[in-house]
Write a protein that holds these residues in place. Structure first.
Motif, PDB file in Angstrom:
ATOM      1  N   THR A  21       0.857  -1.179   0.000  1.00 40.41           N
ATOM      2  CA  THR A  21       0.000   0.000   0.000  1.00 40.41           C
ATOM      3  C   THR A  21       0.901   1.239   0.000  1.00 40.41           C
ATOM      4  O   THR A  21       2.123   1.135  -0.026  1.00 40.41           O
ATOM      5  CB  THR A  21      -0.912   0.024   1.245  1.00 40.41           C
ATOM      6  OG1 THR A  21      -0.127   0.314   2.407  1.00 40.41           O
ATOM      7  CG2 THR A  21      -1.616  -1.318   1.428  1.00 40.41           C
ATOM      8  N   ASP A  22       0.270   2.410   0.037  1.00 38.43           N
ATOM      9  CA  ASP A  22       1.044   3.646   0.037  1.00 38.43           C
ATOM     10  C   ASP A  22       1.938   3.757   1.266  1.00 38.43           C
ATOM     11  O   ASP A  22       3.049   4.286   1.192  1.00 38.43           O
ATOM     12  CB  ASP A  22       0.108   4.862  -0.005  1.00 38.43           C
ATOM     13  CG  ASP A  22      -0.748   4.865  -1.258  1.00 38.43           C
ATOM     14  OD1 ASP A  22      -0.193   4.657  -2.348  1.00 38.43           O
ATOM     15  OD2 ASP A  22      -1.964   5.078  -1.153  1.00 38.43           O
ATOM     16  N   LYS A  23       1.457   3.272   2.410  1.00 43.72           N
ATOM     17  CA  LYS A  23       2.176   3.464   3.666  1.00 43.72           C
ATOM     18  C   LYS A  23       2.715   2.180   4.282  1.00 43.72           C
ATOM     19  O   LYS A  23       3.669   2.216   5.053  1.00 43.72           O
ATOM     20  CB  LYS A  23       1.255   4.137   4.690  1.00 43.72           C
ATOM     21  CG  LYS A  23       0.777   5.519   4.304  1.00 43.72           C
ATOM     22  CD  LYS A  23      -0.135   6.072   5.384  1.00 43.72           C
ATOM     23  CE  LYS A  23      -0.661   7.446   5.019  1.00 43.72           C
ATOM     24  NZ  LYS A  23      -1.578   7.982   6.070  1.00 43.72           N
ATOM     25  N   LEU A  24       2.089   1.046   3.981  1.00 45.92           N
ATOM     26  CA  LEU A  24       2.447  -0.217   4.632  1.00 45.92           C
ATOM     27  C   LEU A  24       2.710  -1.305   3.599  1.00 45.92           C
ATOM     28  O   LEU A  24       2.136  -1.304   2.524  1.00 45.92           O
ATOM     29  CB  LEU A  24       1.316  -0.683   5.552  1.00 45.92           C
ATOM     30  CG  LEU A  24       0.796   0.265   6.623  1.00 45.92           C
ATOM     31  CD1 LEU A  24      -0.451  -0.321   7.288  1.00 45.92           C
ATOM     32  CD2 LEU A  24       1.871   0.556   7.660  1.00 45.92           C
ATOM     33  N   LYS A 124       3.124   2.696  11.754  1.00 47.05           N
ATOM     34  CA  LYS A 124       3.822   3.874  11.244  1.00 47.05           C
ATOM     35  C   LYS A 124       4.069   3.704   9.750  1.00 47.05           C
ATOM     36  O   LYS A 124       4.187   2.584   9.256  1.00 47.05           O
ATOM     37  CB  LYS A 124       5.155   4.063  11.967  1.00 47.05           C
ATOM     38  CG  LYS A 124       5.017   4.329  13.462  1.00 47.05           C
ATOM     39  CD  LYS A 124       6.381   4.528  14.100  1.00 47.05           C
ATOM     40  CE  LYS A 124       6.260   4.810  15.590  1.00 47.05           C
ATOM     41  NZ  LYS A 124       7.598   5.001  16.229  1.00 47.05           N
ATOM     42  N   GLU A 125       4.154   4.811   9.071  1.00 47.09           N
ATOM     43  CA  GLU A 125       4.417   4.766   7.644  1.00 47.09           C
ATOM     44  C   GLU A 125       5.726   4.041   7.377  1.00 47.09           C
ATOM     45  O   GLU A 125       6.737   4.289   8.037  1.00 47.09           O
ATOM     46  CB  GLU A 125       4.473   6.175   7.061  1.00 47.09           C
ATOM     47  CG  GLU A 125       4.590   6.204   5.555  1.00 47.09           C
ATOM     48  CD  GLU A 125       4.355   7.568   4.962  1.00 47.09           C
ATOM     49  OE1 GLU A 125       4.567   7.732   3.735  1.00 47.09           O
ATOM     50  OE2 GLU A 125       3.946   8.483   5.711  1.00 47.09           O
ATOM     51  N   GLY A 126       5.717   3.124   6.426  1.00 41.73           N
ATOM     52  CA  GLY A 126       6.900   2.343   6.097  1.00 41.73           C
ATOM     53  C   GLY A 126       6.977   1.008   6.799  1.00 41.73           C
ATOM     54  O   GLY A 126       7.890   0.215   6.532  1.00 41.73           O
ATOM     55  N   ASP A 127       6.023   0.713   7.676  1.00 44.71           N
ATOM     56  CA  ASP A 127       6.039  -0.553   8.408  1.00 44.71           C
ATOM     57  C   ASP A 127       5.821  -1.745   7.478  1.00 44.71           C
ATOM     58  O   ASP A 127       5.097  -1.666   6.484  1.00 44.71           O
ATOM     59  CB  ASP A 127       4.932  -0.580   9.478  1.00 44.71           C
ATOM     60  CG  ASP A 127       5.315   0.155  10.743  1.00 44.71           C
ATOM     61  OD1 ASP A 127       6.478   0.582  10.863  1.00 44.71           O
ATOM     62  OD2 ASP A 127       4.432   0.320  11.616  1.00 44.71           O
ATOM     63  N   ASN A 128       6.446  -2.853   7.848  1.00 44.57           N
ATOM     64  CA  ASN A 128       6.204  -4.160   7.225  1.00 44.57           C
ATOM     65  C   ASN A 128       5.406  -4.970   8.240  1.00 44.57           C
ATOM     66  O   ASN A 128       5.866  -5.181   9.362  1.00 44.57           O
ATOM     67  CB  ASN A 128       7.524  -4.867   6.923  1.00 44.57           C
ATOM     68  CG  ASN A 128       8.422  -4.027   6.045  1.00 44.57           C
ATOM     69  OD1 ASN A 128       8.258  -3.970   4.835  1.00 44.57           O
ATOM     70  ND2 ASN A 128       9.395  -3.347   6.650  1.00 44.57           N
ATOM     71  N   ALA A 149      -5.874   1.451   6.102  1.00 42.53           N
ATOM     72  CA  ALA A 149      -5.011   2.355   6.872  1.00 42.53           C
ATOM     73  C   ALA A 149      -3.754   2.714   6.094  1.00 42.53           C
ATOM     74  O   ALA A 149      -3.153   3.771   6.322  1.00 42.53           O
ATOM     75  CB  ALA A 149      -4.636   1.703   8.205  1.00 42.53           C
ATOM     76  N   GLY A 150      -3.360   1.837   5.185  1.00 40.76           N
ATOM     77  CA  GLY A 150      -2.137   2.067   4.421  1.00 40.76           C
ATOM     78  C   GLY A 150      -2.299   2.986   3.239  1.00 40.76           C
ATOM     79  O   GLY A 150      -1.312   3.358   2.589  1.00 40.76           O
ATOM     80  N   LYS A 151      -3.538   3.378   2.928  1.00 41.01           N
ATOM     81  CA  LYS A 151      -3.766   4.261   1.800  1.00 41.01           C
ATOM     82  C   LYS A 151      -3.568   5.723   2.211  1.00 41.01           C
ATOM     83  O   LYS A 151      -3.933   6.120   3.310  1.00 41.01           O
ATOM     84  CB  LYS A 151      -5.189   4.087   1.262  1.00 41.01           C
ATOM     85  CG  LYS A 151      -5.473   2.717   0.676  1.00 41.01           C
ATOM     86  CD  LYS A 151      -6.916   2.620   0.231  1.00 41.01           C
ATOM     87  CE  LYS A 151      -7.238   1.246  -0.345  1.00 41.01           C
ATOM     88  NZ  LYS A 151      -8.660   1.121  -0.723  1.00 41.01           N
ATOM     89  N   THR A 152      -3.007   6.511   1.311  1.00 36.75           N
ATOM     90  CA  THR A 152      -2.912   7.940   1.558  1.00 36.75           C
ATOM     91  C   THR A 152      -4.240   8.583   1.229  1.00 36.75           C
ATOM     92  O   THR A 152      -5.089   7.993   0.568  1.00 36.75           O
ATOM     93  CB  THR A 152      -1.831   8.598   0.689  1.00 36.75           C
ATOM     94  OG1 THR A 152      -2.194   8.444  -0.693  1.00 36.75           O
ATOM     95  CG2 THR A 152      -0.471   7.965   0.934  1.00 36.75           C
ATOM     96  N   VAL A 153      -4.427   9.783   1.703  1.00 40.33           N
ATOM     97  CA  VAL A 153      -5.659  10.503   1.413  1.00 40.33           C
ATOM     98  C   VAL A 153      -5.841  10.658  -0.091  1.00 40.33           C
ATOM     99  O   VAL A 153      -6.924  10.495  -0.629  1.00 40.33           O
ATOM    100  CB  VAL A 153      -5.636  11.895   2.096  1.00 40.33           C
ATOM    101  CG1 VAL A 153      -6.847  12.715   1.668  1.00 40.33           C
ATOM    102  CG2 VAL A 153      -5.617  11.731   3.601  1.00 40.33           C
ATOM    103  N   ASP A 154      -4.755  10.935  -0.812  1.00 35.36           N
ATOM    104  CA  ASP A 154      -4.855  11.091  -2.263  1.00 35.36           C
ATOM    105  C   ASP A 154      -5.365   9.820  -2.918  1.00 35.36           C
ATOM    106  O   ASP A 154      -6.150   9.866  -3.857  1.00 35.36           O
ATOM    107  CB  ASP A 154      -3.488  11.454  -2.854  1.00 35.36           C
ATOM    108  CG  ASP A 154      -3.181  12.930  -2.688  1.00 35.36           C
ATOM    109  OD1 ASP A 154      -4.121  13.730  -2.773  1.00 35.36           O
ATOM    110  OD2 ASP A 154      -2.020  13.274  -2.483  1.00 35.36           O
TER     111      ASP A 154
END
Length: 206
Positions: A21-24, A124-128, A149-154
């Motif tokens: 995802t964007d963050k995870l 946290k952003e970047g978590d595996n 949760a891993g998606k950015t608002v955009d």
């Protein structure tokens, strides 16, 4: 051709399925679990670059030694350097106890709902993130929550914001979702985060 075929095989949800995802980065291996397979999944998580989080639940049908086996699994996670262990379920409390060494951050939750209520405060952003438990724990819903949760608002609102949102014409449901994510319309037509498209004041939208 055999090599190409293997490389192009789609992964199956719940079975060592990697979701980016964007963050995870999520390792969805939640179809089933026992101590051996869970330790193997922890070994896969150990190969990741960045902070490593293991979301682990009860492992069923382990017999009289079930508490000891859960404890050993938690200890193995700590030994492998997993940064955060989130244990969910009554038996998984022993996973939390076993992981509570060597500076590992440990959280125990009685239910999935308890975990979901705190999830955003832990990730946290970047978590595996490894997700694994016995099938009866129904962890796919946690995978779905982590994906969201891993998606950015955009990403979440990219389709909805393909055109500027005009005050008075916006869907109430979208406004509610935006507000739940901390995004509020301001009279000057700007939002409090950077979106792909801004909210426009009436003059600019006309």
């Amino acid at each position: 051709e055999i090599k190409a075929g293997i490389e192009n095989l789609p992964s199956i949800p719940g079975r060592n399925h990697i979701i980016i995802t964007d963050k995870l980065t999520i390792l969805d291996d939640c179809y089933n679990a026992n101590p051996i397979s869970t330790k193997a999944s922890i070994d896969v998580l150990d190969m990741a670059i960045g902070r490593k989080v293991a979301v682990l639940g009860n492992m069923g049908e382990l017999g009289a030694n079930e508490k000891e086996l859960h404890y050993e699994t938690g200890a193995y996670a700590a030994e492998k350097g997993v940064d955060v262990v989130c244990a969910i379920g009554d038996l998984a409390k022993e996973i939390a106890n076993g992981a509570s060494v060597d500076g590992t951050e440990v959280h125990w939750f009685e239910t999935k709902a308890d975990f979901l209520a705190e999830m955003k405060n832990i990730m946290k952003e970047g978590d595996n993130v490894l997700v694994k438990a016995s099938h009866g724990m129904h962890f796919p819903e946690l995978v779905e929550a982590l994906e969201e949760a891993g998606k950015t608002v955009d990403t979440v609102f990219s389709a909805a914001l393909a055109e500027p949102i005009r005050p008075g014409e916006s869907e109430p449901e979208l406004i509610q979702i935006l507000e739940e994510n901390g995004i509020f319309y301001r009279p000057n037509g700007k939002t409090n985060v950077g979106l792909g498209r801004p909210f426009l004041p009436v003059e600019a939208a006309s």
